[in-house]
Design a protein around this motif. Structure first.
Motif, short mmCIF file in Angstrom:
data_model
loop_
_atom_site.label_atom_id
_atom_site.label_comp_id
_atom_site.label_asym_id
_atom_site.label_seq_id
_atom_site.Cartn_x
_atom_site.Cartn_y
_atom_site.Cartn_z
N TYR A 33 4.89 14.61 6.55
CA TYR A 33 6.16 13.97 6.22
C TYR A 33 5.89 12.43 6.63
O TYR A 33 5.22 12.03 7.44
N TRP A 34 6.76 11.76 5.78
CA TRP A 34 7.01 10.13 6.01
C TRP A 34 8.38 9.89 6.26
O TRP A 34 9.17 10.18 5.44
N TYR A 35 8.78 9.40 7.55
CA TYR A 35 10.09 8.86 7.77
C TYR A 35 10.03 7.26 8.05
O TYR A 35 9.14 6.72 8.38
N ARG A 36 11.15 6.42 7.92
CA ARG A 36 11.32 5.26 8.39
C ARG A 36 12.62 5.35 9.28
O ARG A 36 13.63 6.18 9.19
N GLN A 37 12.36 4.48 10.36
CA GLN A 37 13.60 4.49 11.39
C GLN A 37 13.97 2.93 11.00
O GLN A 37 13.26 2.06 11.42
N ASP A 38 15.45 2.83 10.99
CA ASP A 38 16.21 1.69 11.20
C ASP A 38 17.18 1.75 12.03
O ASP A 38 17.70 2.79 11.92
N PRO A 39 17.68 0.41 12.61
CA PRO A 39 18.72 0.45 13.52
C PRO A 39 19.99 1.01 12.75
O PRO A 39 20.27 0.72 11.51
N GLY A 40 21.09 1.85 13.31
CA GLY A 40 22.07 2.57 12.78
C GLY A 40 21.78 3.55 11.73
O GLY A 40 23.04 4.06 11.04
N HIS A 41 20.56 3.75 11.44
CA HIS A 41 20.09 5.03 10.40
C HIS A 41 19.56 6.01 11.05
O HIS A 41 19.23 7.17 10.26
N GLY A 42 18.93 5.83 12.17
CA GLY A 42 18.13 7.03 12.75
C GLY A 42 16.83 7.14 11.87
O GLY A 42 16.25 6.16 11.40
N HIS A 47 9.07 10.66 1.85
CA HIS A 47 8.50 11.86 1.04
C HIS A 47 8.05 12.72 2.22
O HIS A 47 7.63 12.48 3.31
N TYR A 48 7.69 13.96 1.30
CA TYR A 48 6.80 15.01 2.27
C TYR A 48 5.91 15.62 1.36
O TYR A 48 5.91 15.76 0.25
N SER A 49 5.03 16.31 2.06
CA SER A 49 4.21 17.18 1.24
C SER A 49 3.98 18.57 1.98
O SER A 49 3.92 18.74 3.35
N TYR A 50 3.76 19.53 1.08
CA TYR A 50 3.61 20.79 1.50
C TYR A 50 2.39 21.58 1.09
O TYR A 50 2.02 22.58 1.01
N GLY A 51 1.53 20.67 0.87
CA GLY A 51 -0.07 21.06 0.51
C GLY A 51 -0.74 19.80 -0.14
O GLY A 51 -0.26 18.93 -0.58
N VAL A 52 -1.95 19.98 -0.30
CA VAL A 52 -2.87 19.16 -0.97
C VAL A 52 -2.45 18.90 -2.40
O VAL A 52 -2.06 19.76 -3.17
N LYS A 53 -2.09 17.73 -2.83
CA LYS A 53 -1.52 17.41 -4.11
C LYS A 53 -0.12 17.85 -4.28
O LYS A 53 0.33 17.40 -5.40
N GLU A 59 15.25 11.44 0.91
CA GLU A 59 16.34 10.64 0.50
C GLU A 59 16.20 9.37 0.36
O GLU A 59 17.41 8.51 -0.15
N VAL A 60 15.07 8.56 0.85
CA VAL A 60 14.94 7.27 0.68
C VAL A 60 13.56 7.01 -0.16
O VAL A 60 12.90 6.34 0.55
N SER A 61 13.33 7.61 -1.17
CA SER A 61 11.92 7.37 -1.79
C SER A 61 11.79 6.29 -2.66
O SER A 61 10.75 5.91 -3.16
N ASP A 62 12.94 5.70 -3.03
CA ASP A 62 12.82 4.63 -4.16
C ASP A 62 12.02 3.61 -3.63
O ASP A 62 12.11 2.99 -2.40
N GLY A 63 10.82 3.05 -4.21
CA GLY A 63 9.96 1.98 -3.71
C GLY A 63 8.59 2.57 -3.07
O GLY A 63 7.94 1.62 -2.91
N TYR A 64 8.72 3.61 -2.97
CA TYR A 64 7.44 4.29 -2.18
C TYR A 64 6.89 5.42 -3.09
O TYR A 64 7.68 6.05 -3.84
N SER A 65 5.53 5.47 -2.72
CA SER A 65 4.82 6.74 -3.44
C SER A 65 3.97 7.11 -2.34
O SER A 65 3.46 6.71 -1.53
N VAL A 66 3.49 8.37 -2.59
CA VAL A 66 2.35 9.19 -1.63
C VAL A 66 1.44 9.89 -2.34
O VAL A 66 1.54 10.21 -3.42
#
Lengths: 115, 109
Positions: A33-42, A47-53, A59-66
């Protein structure tokens, strides 16, 4: 401690530049999993992955790719960094993804500053 | 829309006393609840969890209580120790984890 490393640990970059963060695990866990932590948002799931490829959006995937080409590595890419992406980024791993019998183990985090 | 809320950003407790951290949620479909502890410059670490079919789970000094009718979760730490000073996140699961905003606990020696 679960074997999770993140690189780099700190990065300062400029708006519009591409950035890739790396998460590496030695536990052979299926879920990452990838998370971001920001003040006031926890912590918010990017994005997350459940296996290779196999990946999916959080919930906040816009602007990011994995990408996940190997079990042990999960890459997070900001194609064109913006100041709103200044944050602390955490990678996490889990064996089954079932929180009733499993838990997520977190890496030490990457502090990213976009100027 | 914050589905998991921790309304107290900070809490100070005397060493040896009880620390009570609270968490409210809105989605009655959440099936599992967890507490994570985070020290500065480190990733969160799992502390304790509870299934939605239970109302209490205990692990040493840590007890989590779940009140489903009120959609309320609390973490009790007894007795509080200086090493408990950290940020505590509650999280709720429904396929994925949804985290609260965190409460910074400071234990006063």
């Amino acid at each position: 401690d679960a074997g999770i490393t993140q690189s780099p640990r700190h990065k300062v970059t400029e708006t519009g530049t591409p950035v890739t963060l790396r998460c590496h695990q030695t536990e052979n866990h299926r879920y990452m999993y990838w998370y971001r932590q920001d003040p006031g948002h926890g912590l918010r799931l990017i994005h997350y992955s459940y296996g290779v490829k196999d990946t999916d959006k959080g919930e906040v995937s816009d602007g990011y790719s994995v990408s996940r080409s190997k079990t042990e590595d999960f890459l997070l890419t900001l194609e064109s960094a913006t100041s709103s992406q200044t944050s602390v980024y955490f990678c996490a791993i889990a064996e089954t993804g079932l929180f009733s019998t499993d838990t997520q183990y977190f890496g030490p985090g990457t502090r990213l500053t976009v100027l | 829309d914050q589905q998991v809320k921790q309304n107290s950003p900070s809490l100070s407790v005397q060493e040896g006393r009880i620390s009570i951290l609270n968490c409210d949620y809105t989605n009655s479909m959440f099936d599992y609840f967890l507490w994570y502890k985070k020290y500065p410059a480190e990733g969160p670490t799992f502390l304790i969890s509870i299934s939605s079919i239970k109302d209490k789970n205990e692990d040493g000094r840590f007890t989590v209580f779940l009140n489903k009718s009120a959609k309320h979760l609390s973490l009790h730490i007894v007795p509080s120790q200086p090493g408990d000073s950290a940020v505590y996140f509650c999280a709720a699961s429904l396929e994925k984890l949804t985290f609260g905003t965190g409460t910074r606990l400071t234990i006063i020696p």
